[in-house]
Design an enzyme around this catalytic site. Sequence first.
Site, PDB file in Angstrom:
ATOM      1  N   GLU A   1      -1.877  -9.288  -0.599  1.00  0.00           N
ATOM      2  CA  GLU A   1      -3.278  -9.300  -0.251  1.00  0.00           C
ATOM      3  C   GLU A   1      -4.185  -9.153  -1.399  1.00  0.00           C
ATOM      4  O   GLU A   1      -5.222  -9.750  -1.650  1.00  0.00           O
ATOM      5  CB  GLU A   1      -3.894  -8.139   1.057  1.00  0.00           C
ATOM      6  CG  GLU A   1      -3.249  -8.225   2.301  1.00  0.00           C
ATOM      7  CD  GLU A   1      -3.568  -7.265   3.298  1.00  0.00           C
ATOM      8  OE1 GLU A   1      -4.054  -7.600   4.301  1.00  0.00           O
ATOM      9  OE2 GLU A   1      -2.768  -6.202   3.014  1.00  0.00           O
TER      10      GLU A   1
ATOM     11  N   ALA B   1       0.746  -1.037  -0.032  1.00  0.00           N
ATOM     12  CA  ALA B   1      -0.014  -0.138  -0.238  1.00  0.00           C
ATOM     13  C   ALA B   1       0.672   1.212   0.044  1.00  0.00           C
ATOM     14  O   ALA B   1       2.045   1.376   0.125  1.00  0.00           O
ATOM     15  CB  ALA B   1      -0.731  -0.151   1.319  1.00  0.00           C
TER      16      ALA B   1
ATOM     17  N   GLU C   1       3.926  -6.064   7.531  1.00  0.00           N
ATOM     18  CA  GLU C   1       3.137  -5.034   8.219  1.00  0.00           C
ATOM     19  C   GLU C   1       3.714  -4.857   9.699  1.00  0.00           C
ATOM     20  O   GLU C   1       3.797  -3.828  10.401  1.00  0.00           O
ATOM     21  CB  GLU C   1       1.924  -5.232   7.990  1.00  0.00           C
ATOM     22  CG  GLU C   1       0.999  -4.629   6.809  1.00  0.00           C
ATOM     23  CD  GLU C   1       1.209  -5.861   5.755  1.00  0.00           C
ATOM     24  OE1 GLU C   1       0.352  -6.054   4.812  1.00  0.00           O
ATOM     25  OE2 GLU C   1       1.908  -7.117   6.017  1.00  0.00           O
TER      26      GLU C   1
END
Length: 698
Positions: free
Chosen positions: A109, A67, A129
Amino acid sequence: MKQAPKHPVRLERQGSIALIVIENPPVNALGGAVRRGIAAALSAAEANPLVTAIVICANGRTFPAGADIREFNQPAQEPGLGQLCTMIETCSKPVVAALHGTALGGGLELAMGAHFRIASTDARVGLPEINLGILPGAGGTQRLPRLVGAELAMDMMLAGAPVSAGIAAEMGLIDRVTGGDLREAAVAFARELSMPHPTAEQRGQFSDANAYMAATKARRAELKQTGQASRAALKIIDCVEAALLVPIETGLEMERAAFEECLRSPESQGMRHAFFAERAAAKFPEDAPPRDISRIGIVGGGMMGAGIAIACLQRGFDVTLVEQGESGVNTALERIGTHYERAIAKGRLSEAQGAAALTHLQLTTKLDTLGDADVIIEAVGEDEELKLRILKEIGDQARQGAVLATNTSYLDLMRLAQATGRPNDTVGLHFFAPAQVNKLVEVAVHDDADASAVSTAQALVKRLGKVAVRAKVSSGVGAGYIGNRVLEAYRLAADILLEEGATPQQIDTAMRGFGFKMGPYQVADMSGLDIAHARRQSSPRDADARYVEIADKIVAQGWLGQKTHRGYYVYPEGARDGVPNGDVLKLIAAHRAENGITEQSFTEAEIRDTLLLTMVNAGAQLLTEGVAARPGDVDTVMIHGFGYPRSRGGPMFEADTTTPALIMRRLEALQAQAPNLWTPAPLLRELARERRKFADLN
């Protein structure tokens, strides 16, 4: 840097197969525009009656590598990544994700939201993460256990390290691996498919619910026992349990709530600051292209020189290591050989890999063998006259265009550079021990250093897989660079507390409670008290500065730390953990009596606050002098070089939880005890006057 195209996602077709192509350089981060583009392309492909299956792929060097974490502190943009993954998963047509490069975090993901996954042989995948103090927030904790089971899912998410495509295929995470053209293979795979295969509907890994729950319970207990039970780690295990116990819709809601909680936590804020600080530190002002590097020369085969050699060999460089005399060569070879023997015994390397690495090593006593080295690193003992002599000889032997480096951080870099006869080509490369493990290298830049020499040094550090931080050194300014300047201040403050009434154990306990793995006196015992003692004796001393003699008195007793089984602590034979040395406590009490010092008592909080204030003031002084370019550079050095807890972001980040004005007042209250240590740095006064914080300087 290549600019992102106006439209970062486009829809193509090869016959009945739609291709959703992502192009958002440099790493195809899944920012808002990319997510909207994928969603629009997916809807169009699903609605097109001529399309039977869909491939999601990417141009450039990698499938989305995560992200866009810059969005974490911004208002949410629709669709969120979790929403997008669910859109892909519920698509009525088969969706294949084609992975290359590093499919990490949100990129993986996204791939798990697809029905099938194919990867190039050199691809790597992971969910890192936890390194930012958070957990996967777009379905990773729910879909990964469905694909690989609880144990492997927890392994991946708690370690945060990527795995190869081959291992991912063995785990069940990837369906196919191809050594050929990835896009062609993905399209061919898609042509074989007739039905979607949503990850949410896969429950084969849940067949033995008791074993699944036992695995999560055991992992939770293990984390607590080993002191690794961070907020994010425990939330990951909670969510992996939820994958078994509740419908995926509920599990996704739980995951998102846990993600938001972790995102707001001080730990995540500190770790995200550390992440961005490392990347900012990599932006050196020198923009000259680096010179070619293939062979590294190292002079000095002691612990540091051997460690640097191993670090270079591990990255495929040819290494020439020069030592004095055959005994020196043999000792260096033994050090390096022992490292590889241990790595092989622990399964980190195969025997063939270890043997292959050593074929790139040349050990010699002759400096004239360095003529073909591209970078030559001097790593002899911290003796100025010795270094001056060796650097002159290196300068005489090195080829034109070679970059010369000294590993010192305390000695005058300008003088050492002049000794080479080619100061423009000379820089400081300060590796931190053990050099084959520690990720930090300070790149010291003096006034006469050529930009291309600095760029080459930085490029070498990057190729070694390490973090480079620039330290600017001018005549009379910058000795100790960043790390050792802060460390010296920290150690002096600890010694003053010791002299005033604290014990070594109290101080060490306080700093371990803060998050350091070891306190300052445990570190001193491990390093060897004679090392710091020799440096103190050889360094000029300010007659007006406060000096604490306790460490010198301990060395005079022959107590040098772990190597002699006695230092601040006593170490029984074979033990690495010590117990308080009663004789040292008596020595300290006698020292106080001799100097008329009345013993005070300190709380752990007072000890921590004093040492943190000291580090902040030392960092502010480095920024005042221009040795450090930004507060984040100080934080990066302290995290990687000295074990400052990453979850706290570093001393300068921590300082911003209060105000410069308050820091100044607290320093002024201490100033009379040690003006050399606790006089507020000019930058602190400036920030207090302007009501700014250190973050404004990053």
